[in-house]
Enzyme design. Sequence first.
Site, PDB file in Angstrom:
ATOM      1  N   TYR A  55       0.915  -1.274   0.007  1.00  0.00           N
ATOM      2  CA  TYR A  55       0.132   0.099   0.103  1.00  0.00           C
ATOM      3  C   TYR A  55       0.859   1.308  -0.087  1.00  0.00           C
ATOM      4  CZ  TYR A  55      -3.498  -3.386   1.156  1.00  0.00           C
ATOM      5  OH  TYR A  55      -4.552  -4.665   1.302  1.00  0.00           O
ATOM      6  N   HIS A 113       0.289 -12.017   1.430  1.00  0.00           N
ATOM      7  CA  HIS A 113      -0.293 -11.174   0.635  1.00  0.00           C
ATOM      8  C   HIS A 113      -1.614 -11.818  -0.617  1.00  0.00           C
ATOM      9  CE1 HIS A 113      -1.644  -6.605  -0.395  1.00  0.00           C
ATOM     10  NE2 HIS A 113      -2.742  -7.240  -0.687  1.00  0.00           N
TER      11      HIS A 113
HETATM   12  P1  NAP Z   1     -13.673  -0.499   1.370  1.00  0.00           P
HETATM   13  O1  NAP Z   1     -13.469  -0.576   2.402  1.00  0.00           O
HETATM   14  O2  NAP Z   1     -15.101  -1.674   0.765  1.00  0.00           O
HETATM   15  O3  NAP Z   1     -14.722   0.652   0.329  1.00  0.00           O
HETATM   16  C1  NAP Z   1     -13.972   2.143   0.376  1.00  0.00           C
HETATM   17  C2  NAP Z   1     -13.943   2.300  -0.242  1.00  0.00           C
HETATM   18  O4  NAP Z   1     -15.780   3.151   0.442  1.00  0.00           O
HETATM   19  C3  NAP Z   1     -13.451   4.537  -0.188  1.00  0.00           C
HETATM   20  O5  NAP Z   1     -13.905   5.214  -1.704  1.00  0.00           O
HETATM   21  C4  NAP Z   1     -13.673   4.781   0.962  1.00  0.00           C
HETATM   22  O6  NAP Z   1     -13.566   6.854   0.311  1.00  0.00           O
HETATM   23  C5  NAP Z   1     -15.822   4.222   0.550  1.00  0.00           C
HETATM   24  N1  NAP Z   1     -15.785   4.634   1.968  1.00  0.00           N
HETATM   25  C6  NAP Z   1     -15.465   4.030   3.218  1.00  0.00           C
HETATM   26  N2  NAP Z   1     -16.844   4.829   4.597  1.00  0.00           N
HETATM   27  C7  NAP Z   1     -17.989   4.595   3.567  1.00  0.00           C
HETATM   28  C8  NAP Z   1     -18.711   5.393   4.202  1.00  0.00           C
HETATM   29  N3  NAP Z   1     -19.309   5.478   5.115  1.00  0.00           N
HETATM   30  N4  NAP Z   1     -20.022   6.089   3.235  1.00  0.00           N
HETATM   31  C9  NAP Z   1     -19.770   5.970   1.353  1.00  0.00           C
HETATM   32  N5  NAP Z   1     -18.789   5.683   1.418  1.00  0.00           N
HETATM   33  C10 NAP Z   1     -17.586   5.078   2.069  1.00  0.00           C
HETATM   34  O7  NAP Z   1     -12.511  -1.325   0.197  1.00  0.00           O
HETATM   35  P2  NAP Z   1     -11.588  -1.992  -0.075  1.00  0.00           P
HETATM   36  O8  NAP Z   1     -10.202  -0.694   0.517  1.00  0.00           O
HETATM   37  O9  NAP Z   1     -10.912  -2.843  -1.154  1.00  0.00           O
HETATM   38  O10 NAP Z   1     -11.322  -2.469   1.714  1.00  0.00           O
HETATM   39  C11 NAP Z   1     -11.005  -2.806   2.612  1.00  0.00           C
HETATM   40  C12 NAP Z   1      -9.789  -2.654   3.013  1.00  0.00           C
HETATM   41  O11 NAP Z   1      -9.414  -3.747   3.019  1.00  0.00           O
HETATM   42  C13 NAP Z   1      -8.602  -1.778   2.505  1.00  0.00           C
HETATM   43  O12 NAP Z   1      -8.246  -0.984   2.928  1.00  0.00           O
HETATM   44  C14 NAP Z   1      -7.310  -2.882   2.544  1.00  0.00           C
HETATM   45  O13 NAP Z   1      -6.494  -3.046   4.148  1.00  0.00           O
HETATM   46  C15 NAP Z   1      -7.667  -4.660   2.339  1.00  0.00           C
HETATM   47  N6  NAP Z   1      -8.127  -4.605   1.395  1.00  0.00           N
HETATM   48  C16 NAP Z   1      -7.015  -6.026   1.324  1.00  0.00           C
HETATM   49  C17 NAP Z   1      -7.236  -7.098   0.308  1.00  0.00           C
HETATM   50  C18 NAP Z   1      -6.039  -8.283  -0.360  1.00  0.00           C
HETATM   51  O14 NAP Z   1      -5.382  -8.572  -0.919  1.00  0.00           O
HETATM   52  N7  NAP Z   1      -5.665  -8.910   0.828  1.00  0.00           N
HETATM   53  C19 NAP Z   1      -7.812  -6.358  -1.024  1.00  0.00           C
HETATM   54  C20 NAP Z   1      -8.318  -5.355  -0.772  1.00  0.00           C
HETATM   55  C21 NAP Z   1      -8.222  -4.267   0.659  1.00  0.00           C
HETATM   56  P3  NAP Z   1     -12.970   7.352   1.342  1.00  0.00           P
HETATM   57  O15 NAP Z   1     -11.705   7.026   2.192  1.00  0.00           O
HETATM   58  O16 NAP Z   1     -12.990   8.715   0.771  1.00  0.00           O
HETATM   59  O17 NAP Z   1     -13.558   7.792   2.571  1.00  0.00           O
END
Ligand code: NAP
Length: 278
Positions: A55, A113
């Site tokens: 990240y 990962h």
């Molecule tokens: P997510 O949490 O489903 O969505 C993040 C998006 O939603 C961002 O654009 C965020 O924007 C927005 N958001 C957050 N809270 C909100 C709310 N209350 N209302 C409306 N929009 C909202 O997606 P993700 O980042 O893919 O997944 C979460 C975490 O999982 C990652 O950050 C990472 O740590 C982990 N991850 C791991 C892998 C893996 O391969 N192991 C892959 C993907 C993700 P803002 O930031 O502008 O609020």
Amino acid sequence: MTIPTVELPSGVHMPTFGIGTWRMGEDRRRRKDETDAIRHGVDLGFTLIDTAEMYGDGGAEEAIADAIAGRRDGLFIVSKVYPHNASRRGAVAACERSLKRLRIERIDLYLLHWIGSVPFEETIAAFQKLKDDGKIGDWGVSNFDVDDLQSWHAKDGGRCATNQVMFNLARRGVEFDLLPWMRQRRMPLMAYSPFDQGPLARHRTLKAIADRHGATPAQIALAWLLQLPGVVAIPKSADKGRLSENFAALKVKLTDADLAELDRAFPPPRNKRSLSIV
Ligand code: NAP
């Protein structure tokens, strides 16, 4: 509000709700806002922070370091090693770089990962060394389907703490066989992308249910994951207001009628589907 915990196979307790940090640390100009947001999340009561060397090319780990400086106690830090760094020596070196960026002595949970070309035995040997040296607490994997998890689990003597995979209302494939397999082994599943990276926070059905609870669609998406046994949700937000909104999802209790409505809008899987890999 206190965050419930789930017990890992090692006996360690892990929070079931945390802060995601993908897409953080990529742009210096956003660094202060991101650090402030993570700090705000910790102020709210979030105790788990999920990150990875990937990240922001280490930038997310640096933002976390600034946010948690002087208050590391009581936090559960998760980071991940790139598959191409997951060799016997490579994973140890990668972990040491992550520790340096995070400015902490120990990562609580260190994950592979996704699957690369390094044999599992090599990565497991590196993880064991890191654990013996006190540099990680537990280890686990990410983006593994059942077959690969079975193979890893046989090789690491059942010490794998978790498998972090994409799981949300719109992507329920893991409920078919991965989640039951993990539950049988008392291995929590870390659900990433709980909003499906955004769309679920605007979904009509979630909005209708949210209105009945005086909540938001994003909170319903989180409340659905949080009521599932053995599941850990890690929503990402770099915005203080949305972090507060997400934290307050802990207060939302879905009724049987809500759950049935969600099952109609997002039917559970009837057959095997593959996992999405980053
Ligand atoms: P997510 O949490 O489903 O969505 C993040 C998006 O939603 C961002 O654009 C965020 O924007 C927005 N958001 C957050 N809270 C909100 C709310 N209350 N209302 C409306 N929009 C909202 O997606 P993700 O980042 O893919 O997944 C979460 C975490 O999982 C990652 O950050 C990472 O740590 C982990 N991850 C791991 C892998 C893996 O391969 N192991 C892959 C993907 C993700 P803002 O930031 O502008 O609020």
